[in-house]
Design an enzyme around this catalytic site. Structure first.
Site, PDB file in Angstrom:
ATOM      1  N   LYS A  15      18.809 -26.505 -15.302  1.00  0.00           N
ATOM      2  CA  LYS A  15      18.441 -25.777 -16.528  1.00  0.00           C
ATOM      3  C   LYS A  15      19.485 -24.727 -16.876  1.00  0.00           C
ATOM      4  O   LYS A  15      19.877 -24.593 -18.029  1.00  0.00           O
ATOM      5  CB  LYS A  15      17.103 -25.039 -16.362  1.00  0.00           C
ATOM      6  N   ARG A  90       6.629 -20.842 -17.007  1.00  0.00           N
ATOM      7  CA  ARG A  90       6.542 -21.491 -15.701  1.00  0.00           C
ATOM      8  C   ARG A  90       5.144 -22.027 -15.427  1.00  0.00           C
ATOM      9  O   ARG A  90       4.948 -22.744 -14.466  1.00  0.00           O
ATOM     10  CB  ARG A  90       6.842 -20.485 -14.577  1.00  0.00           C
ATOM     11  N   ARG A 133      24.122 -25.683  -3.218  1.00  0.00           N
ATOM     12  CA  ARG A 133      24.595 -24.457  -3.886  1.00  0.00           C
ATOM     13  C   ARG A 133      24.356 -23.219  -3.026  1.00  0.00           C
ATOM     14  O   ARG A 133      24.797 -22.126  -3.363  1.00  0.00           O
ATOM     15  CB  ARG A 133      23.950 -24.298  -5.266  1.00  0.00           C
ATOM     16  N   ARG A 139      22.252 -16.834  -3.581  1.00  0.00           N
ATOM     17  CA  ARG A 139      20.914 -16.426  -3.992  1.00  0.00           C
ATOM     18  C   ARG A 139      19.992 -16.354  -2.789  1.00  0.00           C
ATOM     19  O   ARG A 139      19.879 -17.294  -2.024  1.00  0.00           O
ATOM     20  CB  ARG A 139      20.347 -17.420  -5.006  1.00  0.00           C
ATOM     21  N   ARG A 150       9.430 -22.571  -3.750  1.00  0.00           N
ATOM     22  CA  ARG A 150       9.721 -22.702  -5.189  1.00  0.00           C
ATOM     23  C   ARG A 150       9.392 -24.101  -5.679  1.00  0.00           C
ATOM     24  O   ARG A 150       8.851 -24.279  -6.769  1.00  0.00           O
ATOM     25  CB  ARG A 150      11.182 -22.342  -5.468  1.00  0.00           C
TER      26      ARG A 150
HETATM   27  P1  AMP Z   1      15.163 -18.876 -11.734  1.00  0.00           P
HETATM   28  O1  AMP Z   1      16.545 -18.313 -11.773  1.00  0.00           O
HETATM   29  O2  AMP Z   1      14.664 -19.302 -13.097  1.00  0.00           O
HETATM   30  O3  AMP Z   1      14.978 -19.958 -10.708  1.00  0.00           O
HETATM   31  O4  AMP Z   1      14.195 -17.681 -11.300  1.00  0.00           O
HETATM   32  C1  AMP Z   1      14.347 -17.049 -10.047  1.00  0.00           C
HETATM   33  C2  AMP Z   1      13.049 -16.377  -9.643  1.00  0.00           C
HETATM   34  O5  AMP Z   1      12.699 -15.383 -10.623  1.00  0.00           O
HETATM   35  C3  AMP Z   1      11.839 -17.289  -9.569  1.00  0.00           C
HETATM   36  O6  AMP Z   1      11.740 -17.979  -8.339  1.00  0.00           O
HETATM   37  C4  AMP Z   1      10.699 -16.299  -9.760  1.00  0.00           C
HETATM   38  O7  AMP Z   1      10.463 -15.546  -8.602  1.00  0.00           O
HETATM   39  C5  AMP Z   1      11.292 -15.360 -10.806  1.00  0.00           C
HETATM   40  N1  AMP Z   1      11.008 -15.849 -12.188  1.00  0.00           N
HETATM   41  C6  AMP Z   1      11.902 -16.289 -13.113  1.00  0.00           C
HETATM   42  N2  AMP Z   1      11.283 -16.653 -14.232  1.00  0.00           N
HETATM   43  C7  AMP Z   1       9.964 -16.458 -14.007  1.00  0.00           C
HETATM   44  C8  AMP Z   1       8.800 -16.673 -14.770  1.00  0.00           C
HETATM   45  N3  AMP Z   1       8.848 -17.182 -16.001  1.00  0.00           N
HETATM   46  N4  AMP Z   1       7.602 -16.331 -14.208  1.00  0.00           N
HETATM   47  C9  AMP Z   1       7.520 -15.823 -12.985  1.00  0.00           C
HETATM   48  N5  AMP Z   1       8.576 -15.620 -12.205  1.00  0.00           N
HETATM   49  C10 AMP Z   1       9.796 -15.917 -12.706  1.00  0.00           C
END
Ligand code: AMP
Length: 197
Positions: A15, A90, A133, A139, A150
């Site tokens: 994404k 999400r 990655r 991360r 996740r």
């Molecule tokens: P991402 O980079 O989109 O994978 O987001 C990293 C982390 O941020 C996720 O594993 C969640 O802990 C938090 N996060 C990001 N977007 C959301 C969301 N829409 N709702 C809840 N937590 C989020």
């Protein structure tokens, strides 16, 4: 463009990569909720302090906090002509909340067509990509335990979200080279909403 492009897909689906490319091609801002949260953590803001542990464990940050972030960010002037949203919604509650935000923006004279694109990638490939990655992006939530959580959270939450979107969400294969996936997304976006790419 006057579109709210909403990219859905599991962790590791690409994404982020594709959102950056779409944003560049369309001249629209890329809104990544994960990035907004990571910046808040790095800057040690009150939001960052609340989100840090939740993120490191691979859990979802509270829906109410996320809605506040999204409402504020999408209301900024650079989003008026459209944006690429990556990482939100999400779950179904966030999907409903996002519709509410977009309805409010519409009533304020900022109507955007909603395009919901869902990138699909088989689970075994997701795990391989995220392990690949690890260390490259550094991360915290790419650790084995957080990765499993996740993927589990995604598996539990995405079904109800996609079921609620129904035909509004268009499925696009996220397998293949980034160029191919990008071409599929562009094709989906140039077809009328709801059409299959
Ligand atoms: P991402 O980079 O989109 O994978 O987001 C990293 C982390 O941020 C996720 O594993 C969640 O802990 C938090 N996060 C990001 N977007 C959301 C969301 N829409 N709702 C809840 N937590 C989020």
């Amino acid at each position: 463009m006057s579109e709210a492009i909403i990219l859905l897909g599991p962790p590791g689906a690409g994404k982020g990569t594709q959102a950056v490319r779409l944003a560049a091609a369309l001249g629209a801002p890329h809104i990544s909720t994960g990035e907004i949260l990571r910046r808040a953590v790095a800057a040690d803001t009150p939001l960052g302090r609340r989100a840090k542990e939740v993120m490191e464990a691979g859990r979802l940050v509270d829906d109410g906090i996320m809605l506040g972030i999204i409402e504020e960010r999408l209301g900024e002037p650079d989003c008026a002509a459209g944006f690429i949203l990556d990482g939100y919604p999400r779950n179904r509650a966030q999907g409903e909340a996002l519709d509410g935000v977009l309805d409010r923006l519409g009533r304020a004279g900022r109507t955007l067509a909603r395009r919901i694109l869902s990138l699909t990638v088989p689970r075994a490939e997701l795990e391989a990509r995220i392990r690949g990655r690890r260390g490259v992006e550094g991360r915290e939530d790419d650790s084995e335990e957080a990765l499993r959580r996740r993927l589990r959270v995604h598996a539990a939450e995405s079904g109800p979200l996609l079921a609620w979107y129904g035909a509004r969400a268009e499925s696009v294969s996220g397998v293949g080279a980034p160029d191919e996936i990008f071409a599929r997304l562009r094709a989906a976006l140039s077809a009328p909403a709801g059409g299959s790419a």
